[in-house]
Design a protein around this motif. Structure first.
Motif, mmCIF file in Angstrom:
data_model
loop_
_atom_site.group_PDB
_atom_site.id
_atom_site.type_symbol
_atom_site.label_atom_id
_atom_site.label_comp_id
_atom_site.label_asym_id
_atom_site.label_seq_id
_atom_site.Cartn_x
_atom_site.Cartn_y
_atom_site.Cartn_z
ATOM 1 N N UNK A 32 -0.732 -0.782 -4.588
ATOM 2 C CA UNK A 32 -1.966 -0.016 -4.593
ATOM 3 C C UNK A 32 -1.708 1.462 -4.315
ATOM 4 N N UNK A 33 -2.288 2.294 -5.155
ATOM 5 C CA UNK A 33 -2.129 3.741 -5.069
ATOM 6 C C UNK A 33 -3.083 4.329 -4.025
ATOM 7 N N UNK A 34 -3.014 5.639 -3.850
ATOM 8 C CA UNK A 34 -3.859 6.326 -2.877
ATOM 9 C C UNK A 34 -5.343 6.086 -3.163
ATOM 10 N N UNK A 84 0.848 -1.183 0.000
ATOM 11 C CA UNK A 84 0.000 0.000 0.000
ATOM 12 C C UNK A 84 0.888 1.239 0.000
ATOM 13 N N UNK A 85 0.595 2.183 -0.905
ATOM 14 C CA UNK A 85 1.403 3.405 -1.008
ATOM 15 C C UNK A 85 0.563 4.647 -0.697
ATOM 16 N N UNK A 86 0.269 4.880 0.570
ATOM 17 C CA UNK A 86 -0.475 6.094 0.917
ATOM 18 C C UNK A 86 0.435 7.314 0.900
ATOM 19 N N UNK A 88 -8.328 3.841 -0.972
ATOM 20 C CA UNK A 88 -9.647 4.321 -0.554
ATOM 21 C C UNK A 88 -10.755 3.414 -1.069
ATOM 22 N N UNK A 89 -10.616 2.921 -2.293
ATOM 23 C CA UNK A 89 -11.625 2.020 -2.853
ATOM 24 C C UNK A 89 -11.675 0.708 -2.078
ATOM 25 N N UNK A 124 -8.243 -0.872 4.346
ATOM 26 C CA UNK A 124 -7.636 -1.438 3.136
ATOM 27 C C UNK A 124 -6.788 -2.652 3.492
ATOM 28 N N UNK A 125 -6.114 -2.595 4.636
ATOM 29 C CA UNK A 125 -5.341 -3.745 5.110
ATOM 30 C C UNK A 125 -6.266 -4.919 5.402
ATOM 31 N N UNK A 126 -7.387 -4.655 6.075
ATOM 32 C CA UNK A 126 -8.353 -5.716 6.364
ATOM 33 C C UNK A 126 -8.842 -6.349 5.060
#
Length: 313
Positions: A298-300, A223-225, A304-305, A284-286
Motif C-alpha cells: 500500500x502506497x502513501x 505499508x509504505x509511508x 490515508x484512504x 491503516x494498520x487497524x
C-alpha cells in the motif's frame, strides 16, 4: 470502545414450556456453538456478546412461566494483535489506535512498557524482549495478527539486521505458530535511483517485504509511508514533528496536480512525496487487522484512504 451486543436466540422448542435447569445447560452449549460457527464480526463490532436466558422453576417437578430469569453474558474478543516495537513512535500510535477500537494488544520491544502514562497504556500487555531471542510460543498465543514496526539506521550490517533479518525472523515465527495475518511497516522508495536503494536500510526493508508476501500471499500487508509526523516522545520530552509535517502535507496535496509530471524524475519524491500522520499509519494498520480483503503493498495515498475508513467507523 463499548462492546456491540449480539443476541443469540436459543434453539426453538417443540413445546412452549421454558427450560428447566437440567435442560438449560445443553441449550446454552448449543447457543455457544452457534456463535463459534457464525461469521466473523465487522470492524465496528470487535466484541460479540453471548446472551442466554434460562428460567429456573421453584419446584424441581413443575415448570412455570412465573419463574425468575437469569441472564448469562460473556464478552468474547475477536482480535488480538502483537505489535513488535510497540513502545516506539509508530508502535505506540498503533497500540493506542487498536485499543481505541476494542482490540486486545500485546507489545514486544526491548524497553518494554513506556515511561510515560496515558489512559490507554494500562490496556496494553507490555513485554520486554529481543525479537532474535523471543519465546514466541508465549508471545504469540491467541494472536490473530502480528504488526512489525522494526527498523532503524546504523552501519550497513546493522541496517540489514534490524530492517531485514529481524523482520524475517518475526514473519517465520508468526507463520510457524499459525498467526493468520502479518502487517509490516516498510518505507516509500522516494523514486531513488537503484544505486541508492542498494543501501542496507532499503535492501533490508525489501527483503522483509518479500518474506511477508511470500509467507502470507493472501493476508500479508506492507505499508509504505514516507516521512511520518506526529508528537514524538523521547526521554520524557515531546518533539512536535507535526508542526513541520502537517503543513507540508497540506501544501503538497494542494499542488499535487501541478507536481505530478515531475514524479517520474529520479529522487523527485524526496521533495514531492507527502508526509503521513502517525495516526493515519496506525488506523491503516487497524483496518488491515480487521479487514480480510485488505492485503498486499500500500502506497502513501492508499494508507490515508485505509485510515479514513476506520476513522469514520
Amino acid at each position: 470502545m463499548a462492546p456491540s451486543p449480539l443476541l443469540v436466540r436459543m434453539p426453538a422448542l417443540a413445546s412452549p414450556l421454558l427450560l428447566s435447569p437440567r435442560r438449560c445447560l445443553p441449550a446454552m452449549a448449543a447457543a455457544a456453538a452457534s456463535v463459534r460457527a457464525a461469521p466473523a464480526l465487522t470492524a465496528s463490532a470487535p466484541f460479540s456478546r453471548l446472551r442466554s436466558r434460562c428460567w429456573f422453576s421453584a419446584s424441581a417437578v413443575r415448570e412455570e412461566y412465573s419463574s425468575t430469569p437469569i441472564d448469562i453474558v460473556a464478552d468474547v474478543k475477536t482480535e488480538k494483535i502483537v505489535v513488535l516495537g510497540g513502545s516506539g513512535f509508530v508502535g505506540s500510535a498503533i497500540c493506542k489506535a487498536a485499543v481505541s477500537k476494542g482490540i486486545e494488544v500485546v507489545s514486544l520491544s526491548r524497553s518494554g512498557r513506556p515511561s510515560y502514562s496515558d489512559s490507554w497504556v494500562d490496556q496494553v500487555n507490555w513485554l520486554a524482549g529481543d525479537v532474535f531471542y523471543a519465546r514466541w510460543d508465549e508471545v504469540l498465543v491467541g494472536a490473530t495478527a502480528v504488526v512489525s514496526t522494526l527498523g532503524g539506521f546504523g552501519n550497513e550490517e546493522q541496517m540489514k539486521r534490524i530492517n531485514g533479518e529481524a523482520n524475517i525472523v518475526a514473519v517465520n515465527a508468526a507463520k510457524e505458530y499459525g498467526v493468520p495475518k502479518f502487517v509490516l511497516i516498510s518505507v516509500h522508495d522516494y523514486n531513488l535511483p537503484s544505486f541508492l536503494l542498494s543501501s542496507g536500510y532499503f535492501t533490508g526493508k525489501r527483503k522483509a517485504e518479500s518474506e511477508v508476501l511470500s509467507k502470507y500471499p493472501a493476508s500479508g500487508v506492507v505499508l509504505r509511508p514516507g516521512f511520518i509526523y506526529g508528537k514524538r516522545k523521547v526521554n520524557g520530552f515531546e518533539i512536535p514533528l507535526d508542526t513541520i509535517g502537517q503543513p507540508l502535507e497540506k501544501l503538497l496535496s494542494s499542488v499535487e496536480n501541478f507536481t505530478k509530471p515531475l514524479s517520474s524524475l529520479p529522487a523527485s519524491d524526496l521533495i514531492l512525496a507527502p508526509p503521513v500522520s502517525v495516526d493515519d499509519v496506525a488506523y491503516a494498520v487497524v483496518n488491515a487487522v480487521v479487514d480480510d480483503s485488505f492485503f498486499g503493498v500500500f502506497t502513501i495515498e492508499q494508507i490515508k484512504e485505509a485510515a479514513a475508513k476506520v476513522r469514520v467507523s
